[in-house]
Write an enzyme that holds these catalytic residues in place. Structure first.
Site, PDB file in Angstrom:
ATOM      1  N   SER A  66       0.834  -1.188   0.000  1.00  0.00           N
ATOM      2  CA  SER A  66       0.000   0.000   0.000  1.00  0.00           C
ATOM      3  C   SER A  66       0.877   1.249   0.000  1.00  0.00           C
ATOM      4  O   SER A  66       1.820   1.325  -0.783  1.00  0.00           O
ATOM      5  CB  SER A  66      -0.955  -0.041   1.204  1.00  0.00           C
ATOM      6  OG  SER A  66      -1.977   0.918   1.074  1.00  0.00           O
ATOM      7  N   ASP A  68      -5.451  -2.550  -3.358  1.00  0.00           N
ATOM      8  CA  ASP A  68      -4.555  -2.450  -2.198  1.00  0.00           C
ATOM      9  C   ASP A  68      -3.985  -3.800  -1.775  1.00  0.00           C
ATOM     10  O   ASP A  68      -4.725  -4.762  -1.549  1.00  0.00           O
ATOM     11  CB  ASP A  68      -5.304  -1.821  -1.027  1.00  0.00           C
ATOM     12  CG  ASP A  68      -4.376  -1.241   0.008  1.00  0.00           C
ATOM     13  OD1 ASP A  68      -3.575  -2.003   0.581  1.00  0.00           O
ATOM     14  OD2 ASP A  68      -4.428  -0.021   0.235  1.00  0.00           O
TER      15      ASP A  68
END
Length: 423
Positions: free
Chosen positions: A47, A218
């Site tokens: 991320s 993500d």
């Protein structure tokens, strides 16, 4: 004995990692004053941590410079450098999404182009990454053997597989676990955007994989073993920097009274109040960015205890090995820090968040993932710096002993050898 650095996700909270890296660079200089190169030869990020990992890896030949530049970036950040905050941009992304929730998808017809996708348009971040990060330097650091591997992770929304995209100084055998695998690629800004695409907040990214295209989001989603890539790259000691909550296993500090944000304490005490969408969202994001790390550390710690019970004549052939992990995480509740800075967000963003209850102190945890404003990020940089220096003695022992296990350091979590475990 390879030393690895793993950085987790957390949106704007990842500014904490910049402060931790600045402290680590100072400690590395103390441990070995003649060495400018970074002691971490394996770097993994997920991320927003993937962006930090790539930035610091590109400066593997000068750790102090890389850490200083990363801290400067976070200290001077504004939300409009990450996602569109202008009224047309807000209306085109978040406004359409919220209208769809209120009036139904039929309002927008059946055309895929008009289907709402995410709350925010992160096109500014895409341009910024392409202009700022030097991906050619990654290859140079690998060629000079100052870096062994850089890895970022993302989840395929198309197939459900969790992918680790990596560059390495030499090919390694790609691992395959249940819904988890790895690919050696030339990393690009698109891989970072995919890894940092917080679900429902930022759009998925289309990447080529095995001759076809899939949409990725993500990397923290369904990341059941966040430390596994570092171990597959041969790391035997891992420093992991979280950004979402206190270090796994650490006691939760008492929340200080915050005059600017009394609603935080009131919302926590009043369990009869139905939670807002932002309050629900913050729990979802907490499970995305934190829960897997704690579980993985517990699993590794269990394997460590098993390894200690193996006879020395058996251990080398078992395929299991002892891994030491040092976790660094915020010593303060980040939502309380965020509550003091909510008004720093642009009015357009505050109004959009207001529709889901994210512009109030009770929704500060959710808003903190989007609070890319210098007052908030600087506070997190300072916190990361202090928290890391608080581990000074242990870290100096790790950083000054690159070729063997540091003496006097209690072992913490480890994981079995990748060829022998399912982790």
């Amino acid at each position: 004995m390879r030393l690895a650095l793993v950085m987790m996700g957390g949106g704007a909270r990842a500014a904490y990692q910049a402060g931790a890296l600045r402290a680590l660079a100072e400690l590395a200089a103390q441990a070995d004053p003649l060495r400018r190169a970074m002691p971490f030869t394996v770097i993994c990020g997920t991320s927003a941590g993937a962006i930090n990992a790539t930035s610091i890896a590109s400066h593997a030949d000068n750790f102090a410079l890389g850490a200083a530049r990363l801290a400067d970036f976070w200290a001077d950040l504004r939300a409009d450098k990450v996602y569109r905050t202008d009224w047309p941009g807000i209306a085109a992304a978040g406004g359409r999404w919220l209208a769809a929730l209120a009036f139904g998808w039929a309002t927008f017809g059946l055309g895929a182009r008009r289907t709402p996708r995410t709350l925010f348009d992160n096109a500014p971040l895409a341009h910024f990454l392409a202009a700022t990060l030097d991906f050619h330097r990654i290859e140079q650091m690998l060629d000079q053997r100052l870096l062994h591997a850089l890895a970022v992770t993302a989840l395929s929304y198309s197939s459900g597989r969790h992918l680790t995209f990596y560059q390495a100084s030499e090919p390694i055998q790609a691992w395959r676990r249940a819904q988890r695998t790895a690919r050696m690629v030339a990393l690009t800004p698109e891989h970072l955007l995919a890894s940092a695409a917080i679900p429902y907040v930022f759009p998925a990214v289309r990447l080529e994989l095995d001759g076809h295209h899939e949409y990725f989001g993500d990397g923290s989603i369904r990341q059941i073993a966040p430390l596994s890539p570092a171990i597959h790259f041969g790391a035997e000691r891992i420093v992991v920097i979280g950004a979402s909550a206190p270090s796994p296993g650490a006691a939760m500090p008492e929340a200080p009274e915050v005059a600017e944000a009394p609603e935080v304490l009131m919302a926590r005490a009043d369990s009869d109040v139905y939670p807002t969408l932002a309050q629900i969202g913050q729990q979802v994001l907490a499970s995305v960015f934190l829960d897997a790390l704690g579980a993985d550390i517990e699993r590794i710690e269990h394997v460590n205890r098993m390894v200690l019970q193996l006879p020395h004549t058996v251990a080398p052939e078992s395929g299991w090995r002892h891994i030491e992990v040092l976790a660094i995480g915020p010593s303060e509740r980040i939502e309380l820090i965020a509550a003091r800075h909510l008004q720093r967000l642009p009015l357009s963003v505050r109004m959009l968040l207001g529709a889901v209850g994210g512009n109030r102190a009770s929704g500060a945890a959710f808003a903190s993932y989007l609070l890319f404003e210098r007052e908030f990020t600087q506070a997190l940089i300072d916190l990361g710096y202090r928290d890391t220096l608080a581990r000074r003695d242990t870290l100096l022992s790790w950083l000054s002993a690159p070729s063997g296990r540091p003496s006097g350091v209690a072992s913490t979590p480890s994981e079995p050898h990748p060829e022998a475990s399912r982790n």
